[in-house]
Design an enzyme around this catalytic site. Structure first.
Site, PDB file in Angstrom:
ATOM      1  N   TYR A   1      22.021  34.215 -15.796  1.00  0.00           N
ATOM      2  CA  TYR A   1      22.388  33.449 -16.982  1.00  0.00           C
ATOM      3  C   TYR A   1      23.899  33.400 -17.205  1.00  0.00           C
ATOM      4  CZ  TYR A   1      17.472  33.104 -18.304  1.00  0.00           C
ATOM      5  OH  TYR A   1      16.133  32.813 -18.333  1.00  0.00           O
TER       6      TYR A   1
ATOM      7  N   ASP B   1      13.672  38.163 -19.716  1.00  0.00           N
ATOM      8  CA  ASP B   1      13.245  36.951 -20.416  1.00  0.00           C
ATOM      9  C   ASP B   1      11.798  36.619 -20.049  1.00  0.00           C
ATOM     10  OD1 ASP B   1      13.300  34.634 -21.881  1.00  0.00           O
ATOM     11  OD2 ASP B   1      14.692  33.567 -20.556  1.00  0.00           O
TER      12      ASP B   1
ATOM     13  N   LYS C   1      14.389  43.783  -8.330  1.00  0.00           N
ATOM     14  CA  LYS C   1      13.925  43.267  -7.044  1.00  0.00           C
ATOM     15  C   LYS C   1      14.982  43.647  -6.004  1.00  0.00           C
ATOM     16  CE  LYS C   1      10.868  40.597  -4.957  1.00  0.00           C
ATOM     17  NZ  LYS C   1       9.481  40.965  -4.718  1.00  0.00           N
TER      18      LYS C   1
ATOM     19  N   ASP D   1       7.868  41.843  -9.481  1.00  0.00           N
ATOM     20  CA  ASP D   1       6.647  41.080  -9.195  1.00  0.00           C
ATOM     21  C   ASP D   1       5.415  41.975  -9.343  1.00  0.00           C
ATOM     22  OD1 ASP D   1       7.651  42.440  -7.007  1.00  0.00           O
ATOM     23  OD2 ASP D   1       7.152  40.887  -5.554  1.00  0.00           O
TER      24      ASP D   1
ATOM     25  N   ASP E   1       8.105  37.479 -22.189  1.00  0.00           N
ATOM     26  CA  ASP E   1       7.219  36.382 -22.579  1.00  0.00           C
ATOM     27  C   ASP E   1       5.797  36.610 -22.062  1.00  0.00           C
ATOM     28  OD1 ASP E   1       9.284  35.060 -23.877  1.00  0.00           O
ATOM     29  OD2 ASP E   1       8.833  33.123 -22.962  1.00  0.00           O
TER      30      ASP E   1
END
Ligand code: ATP
Ligand code: MG
Length: 329
Positions: A119, A226, A170, A202, A230
């Site tokens: 971001y 983020d 990751k 993951d 969610d």
């Protein structure tokens, strides 16, 4: 001392839910509220979504309560997060008694890096066929986040008073960037004697819905936080009840996770829960832990016994739910 709180309702249901949270803050504390505008409506009027006086009000305040902004969300919320110099986004996701949830046993707090990652990266169009993005990760921001995470669990602020946290990344693929993030976070925790688990993001996305009980506090890079928070929102019954905090060294900005909800805006039926719970986080940020807990208990009581807004299967208005919360206080 009466702290100064900047109040920015913004657009859509922000205009309906923020006043409820202000009433709640007013009921438990002695604050000075400074109202300011941001978002689509003020842009239509003045040409800018974030007027200079709004940014100044946020910089001058001890904390800010924000509702939502529509089309202009990115022009508003990103500069506001930087105005409070927020380095961590706190997003608790828990299910409440009386509210339908896919995984009612979920009770997890995400601590999301709030300044870098993709971001903060620089995007480029290099040709008609090719776009690139540079990802930014520093040891210093990662360590700052880890220190916050350690303080958070040391203070018993995590679910069930957990004393450790999970770090997701990751680093097996993004060895340099997530590798740096992982190494920094784990080494701070080791220095402070805080226990950590590592989980590839993951695998985490598979395991959280299957075994929500396994997780309490989860530390993530920006984008992962983020997305994964969610995902957790889906497990606990949607957006109407999810608060968030953007915390900096001296200031904080508190906002519901949901947006302007244009489909129900103006009808007076938005669920004020997420914003009132954000106000509870604001109280805790200012050091009023007991008042924050009182607000949370009041919300929880109303969720259990009603009245409830239509998103939770009830037929109450925003105002009726707000009054019920304040009655319990
Ligand atoms: P934005 O573009 O501002 O993010 P959006 O269309 O993504 O708006 P959200 O605000 O994210 O809408 O909401 C998504 C869905 O959840 C909508 O159907 C909305 O009505 C519902 N919703 C969100 N917040 C609430 C709330 N506080 N009370 C009731 N329903 C809500
Ligand atoms: Mg949205």
């Amino acid at each position: 001392m009466s702290e100064e709180i900047a109040v920015i309702p913004g657009d859509g249901i922000g205009q309906e839910v923020v006043p409820v949270a202000v009433d709640v803050l007013d009921a438990v504390g002695d604050f000075e509220f400074v109202h300011a505008d941001a978002g689509d409506a003020v842009k239509a009027e003045t040409g800018t979504a974030l007027p200079a006086e709004t940014r100044e009000a946020v910089e001058a305040a001890d904390a800010t309560l924000f509702g939502a902004a529509g089309e202009t969300a990115a022009d508003v919320i990103l500069p506001l997060r930087s105005a409070v110099e927020s380095f961590v986004n706190i997003r608790p996701a828990r299910a409440y008694p009386g509210v339908d949830a896919l995984r009612p046993e979920t009770d997890v707090v995400f601590l999301r890096e709030n300044t870098e990652g993709v971001y903060a990266g620089h995007e480029d169009d290099l040709s008609d066929d090719l776009s690139t993005l540079t990802r930014v990760v520093t040891s210093s921001a990662s360590r700052r986040l880890a220190e916050f995470a350690c303080e958070f669990v040391e203070a018993g602020r995590g679910p069930d008073g957990t004393e450790g946290f999970t770090v997701t990344h990751k680093a097996n693929v993004m060895r340099k960037t997530d590798g740096r993030f992982r190494d920094a976070v784990v080494s701070v925790a080791d220095e402070r004697g805080v226990e950590t688990d590592e989980e590839l993001m993951d695998a985490f996305a598979t395991r959280l819905p299957l075994y929500p009980d396994d997780y309490d506090v989860v530390v993530c890079p920006n984008l992962a936080g983020d997305v994964l928070s969610d995902l957790a929102a889906g497990l606990v019954g949607g957006l109407g009840l999810l608060p968030s905090a953007n915390v900096g060294e001296e200031r904080g900005l508190f906002e519901p996770v949901h947006g302007t909800a244009p489909d129900i805006a103006g009808q007076g039926v938005a669920n004020p829960g997420a914003t009132v719970l954000s106000a509870a986080m604001l109280l805790e940020f200012l050091g009023y832990d007991e008042d924050g807990q009182r607000v949370r208990d009041a919300v929880e009581g109303v969720l259990a016994d009603g009245p409830r807004t239509p998103d939770l299967g009830g037929d109450a208005t925003t105002e009726q739910v707000g009054d019920a919360i304040i009655d319990r206080l």
